[in-house]
Design a protein around this motif. Sequence first.
Motif, PDB file in Angstrom:
ATOM      1  N   SER A  74       0.824  -1.207   0.000  1.00 42.44           N
ATOM      2  CA  SER A  74       0.000   0.000   0.000  1.00 42.44           C
ATOM      3  C   SER A  74       0.855   1.252   0.000  1.00 42.44           C
ATOM      4  O   SER A  74       0.566   2.213  -0.701  1.00 42.44           O
ATOM      5  CB  SER A  74      -0.939   0.005   1.206  1.00 42.44           C
ATOM      6  OG  SER A  74      -1.925  -0.965   1.002  1.00 42.44           O
ATOM      7  N   ILE A  75       1.918   1.244   0.805  1.00 42.62           N
ATOM      8  CA  ILE A  75       2.780   2.426   0.853  1.00 42.62           C
ATOM      9  C   ILE A  75       3.454   2.634  -0.504  1.00 42.62           C
ATOM     10  O   ILE A  75       3.368   3.708  -1.111  1.00 42.62           O
ATOM     11  CB  ILE A  75       3.849   2.292   1.957  1.00 42.62           C
ATOM     12  CG1 ILE A  75       3.176   2.175   3.323  1.00 42.62           C
ATOM     13  CG2 ILE A  75       4.773   3.486   1.936  1.00 42.62           C
ATOM     14  CD1 ILE A  75       4.145   1.931   4.451  1.00 42.62           C
ATOM     15  N   GLU A  76       4.097   1.578  -0.975  1.00 44.86           N
ATOM     16  CA  GLU A  76       4.807   1.669  -2.268  1.00 44.86           C
ATOM     17  C   GLU A  76       3.844   2.041  -3.387  1.00 44.86           C
ATOM     18  O   GLU A  76       4.052   2.993  -4.123  1.00 44.86           O
ATOM     19  CB  GLU A  76       5.460   0.319  -2.597  1.00 44.86           C
ATOM     20  CG  GLU A  76       6.718   0.017  -1.821  1.00 44.86           C
ATOM     21  CD  GLU A  76       7.928   0.771  -2.347  1.00 44.86           C
ATOM     22  OE1 GLU A  76       7.790   1.454  -3.375  1.00 44.86           O
ATOM     23  OE2 GLU A  76       8.989   0.701  -1.700  1.00 44.86           O
ATOM     24  N   GLY A  77       2.786   1.222  -3.491  1.00 47.41           N
ATOM     25  CA  GLY A  77       1.828   1.407  -4.583  1.00 47.41           C
ATOM     26  C   GLY A  77       1.144   2.760  -4.483  1.00 47.41           C
ATOM     27  O   GLY A  77       0.987   3.468  -5.477  1.00 47.41           O
ATOM     28  N   GLY A  78       0.782   3.113  -3.258  1.00 45.09           N
ATOM     29  CA  GLY A  78       0.067   4.367  -3.043  1.00 45.09           C
ATOM     30  C   GLY A  78       0.882   5.559  -3.520  1.00 45.09           C
ATOM     31  O   GLY A  78       0.394   6.414  -4.259  1.00 45.09           O
ATOM     32  N   HIS A  79       2.155   5.592  -3.117  1.00 39.76           N
ATOM     33  CA  HIS A  79       3.004   6.725  -3.508  1.00 39.76           C
ATOM     34  C   HIS A  79       3.235   6.758  -5.007  1.00 39.76           C
ATOM     35  O   HIS A  79       3.247   7.822  -5.627  1.00 39.76           O
ATOM     36  CB  HIS A  79       4.334   6.673  -2.758  1.00 39.76           C
ATOM     37  CG  HIS A  79       4.176   7.112  -1.323  1.00 39.76           C
ATOM     38  ND1 HIS A  79       3.662   8.336  -0.978  1.00 39.76           N
ATOM     39  CD2 HIS A  79       4.447   6.479  -0.147  1.00 39.76           C
ATOM     40  CE1 HIS A  79       3.611   8.450   0.336  1.00 39.76           C
ATOM     41  NE2 HIS A  79       4.091   7.316   0.877  1.00 39.76           N
ATOM     42  N   ARG A  80       3.440   5.563  -5.588  1.00 35.65           N
ATOM     43  CA  ARG A  80       3.635   5.490  -7.035  1.00 35.65           C
ATOM     44  C   ARG A  80       2.389   6.014  -7.752  1.00 35.65           C
ATOM     45  O   ARG A  80       2.460   6.830  -8.643  1.00 35.65           O
ATOM     46  CB  ARG A  80       3.915   4.025  -7.410  1.00 35.65           C
ATOM     47  CG  ARG A  80       4.738   3.736  -8.618  1.00 35.65           C
ATOM     48  CD  ARG A  80       6.148   4.322  -8.652  1.00 35.65           C
ATOM     49  NE  ARG A  80       6.854   4.454  -7.388  1.00 35.65           N
ATOM     50  CZ  ARG A  80       7.707   3.567  -6.904  1.00 35.65           C
ATOM     51  NH1 ARG A  80       7.953   2.465  -7.552  1.00 35.65           N
ATOM     52  NH2 ARG A  80       8.341   3.796  -5.776  1.00 35.65           N
TER      53      ARG A  80
END
Lengths: 263, 254
Positions: A74-80
């Motif tokens: 979620s963190i990675e995907g969200g920021h991307r």
Amino acid sequence: MSVAELVKDISPIRAFKGSIQRLQEYSIFTFENVRSLSSVWRYRRDTMEQMYLIGAQSFLIVFLSGLFMGIIMSIEGGHRLETFGAKLLVGRTTSLALIRELGPVITGLMLAARTGAKNASELGSMQVSEQIDALRAFGTNPIEKLAVPRLVAALIMFLPLTLVADLVGIVGGMLVSDLWLHVDPSFYWHSAVYDLKVKDLVVGFAKPVIFSFFISTISCYYGLATTGGTVGVGRAAVNAVVVASVIVLFNDFIFTKVIWSIL
Amino acid sequence: MIRVEHVTVEVEERKILDDVSFEVRKGETKVILGPSGAGKSSLLKIILGLWKPNSGSVSVHGVEITHLSEREKMPIRRRMSMVFQGNALFDSLTVAENVAFFLQEHSEMAEEEIRKRIEDCLEFVNLSETQDLLPEELSGGMKKRVAIARAISFNPEIILYDEPTTGLDPLNAKIITGLIIRLKKERAVTSVVVTHILRDAFAVGDSLALMSEGRVVFDGSAEGLLASTDPFVEDFLSEIREEADLLTHQTGRG
Ligand SMILES: Nc1ncnc2c1ncn2[C@@H]1O[C@H](COP(=O)(O)OP(=O)(O)OP(=O)(O)O)[C@@H](O)[C@H]1O
Ligand SMILES: [Mg+2]
């Protein structure tokens, strides 16, 4: 000295011949497992015990790995996604990744380590202490008594454990999305769950079943094939975990590839 | 009862057993002597049908077993039992469960009957108090006795003992040899006892075979063994010769 004799002692060739032999033995062993599946009723108590052990011993580790996977995704995907102004899709990407790939694979690897090491070292120490011989001397088939209950227990338990990882991961992703990405939880949940297709579920739920089959048969095979005393038990456990892990990843690749081309 | 003929076992081009032949008659106790690595344990595993010989034949109760499948060996195994070198007790099961194992797997006996049988077997080896202990909680001598209790649980006609007294103090060793003799006398058990302790061999054996490097170098009576002029036999006996002489005087043999 003939060429054949010279070649016999070259270690890569010997190792290759050794692996072919192992593969052959493993295939026969697996075939025997499948053929003896009906004995699971006879040894239902052993099967229940194995189910309990897999569940009890692996729940926490599966829970935690699922949780962290969901959070990281979620963190990675969200920021991307945020850079494209599409962070609202975070629920969907997280749940897709978890259900199709990460949930089964991470759970598979954890169980390859947990169950694989347990099976190989248990059966291995029974082998080197002649308990397997004793079983046979008492007219009990070690495959029916030891391997099949472990196989069936794994086949039954891996799917729910994977579901736990999936679910915990999605919920973990929801919490961090709310906290750090300010994505509304109900929106996250909606996109995580309702955008899933039947195909995603089929892929995600079939994988653990396939993985469990290989993890269990590989680790029981290495356990029963143990030679060389206590050192051999250690070696069997290490081999079982390494081979089972690689096979999990390899199967995942094959599965993903094949499913994409047929569904 | 047990007939082994020209049995050869090869592992990785090394002969573990080399043309071994001998016979054990009904009710007889046969002792197999020999130094470490002579192939004694391997021979017992061949008799039990756990290993297949490369050539030769083994028959038990007149049935040739070398070509039988595991399932076909079952009727033979119901009548034959083994006490393993390292006991091979199932370490996840309690003493009582170990002794009950065969009956629970293969007999139609009621729980109550099985419990009674466990008590009898453990009483026979004088370990009635240990039912609920795990094997790891027992001493070496106790483990050996549990292994014997497990071996007799289904009243086998043949019992194979692999080094039943090795590693035990003389007192415990005497208890074990006492049990072997009692089983022979009270239940007419046919036994094969592997050992390299001459004292125990003479105590229990009706006849003795001496093995070396996979071959039987002597087969006959205790007197014959002591009188043998075979260099290997003399060599094997020389270190224990004094003790053996002492024993022959005491037991009046030879
Ligand atoms: N599973 C096996 N694979 C290969 N070789 C083996 C195996 N088991 C035993 N051997 C070899 O067979 C030979 C005979 O072993 P065995 O255990 O029968 O001897 P033994 O007379 O019982 O010795 P000990 O008194 O030490 O128990 C040894 O050289 C051993 O290395
Ligand atoms: Mg031995």
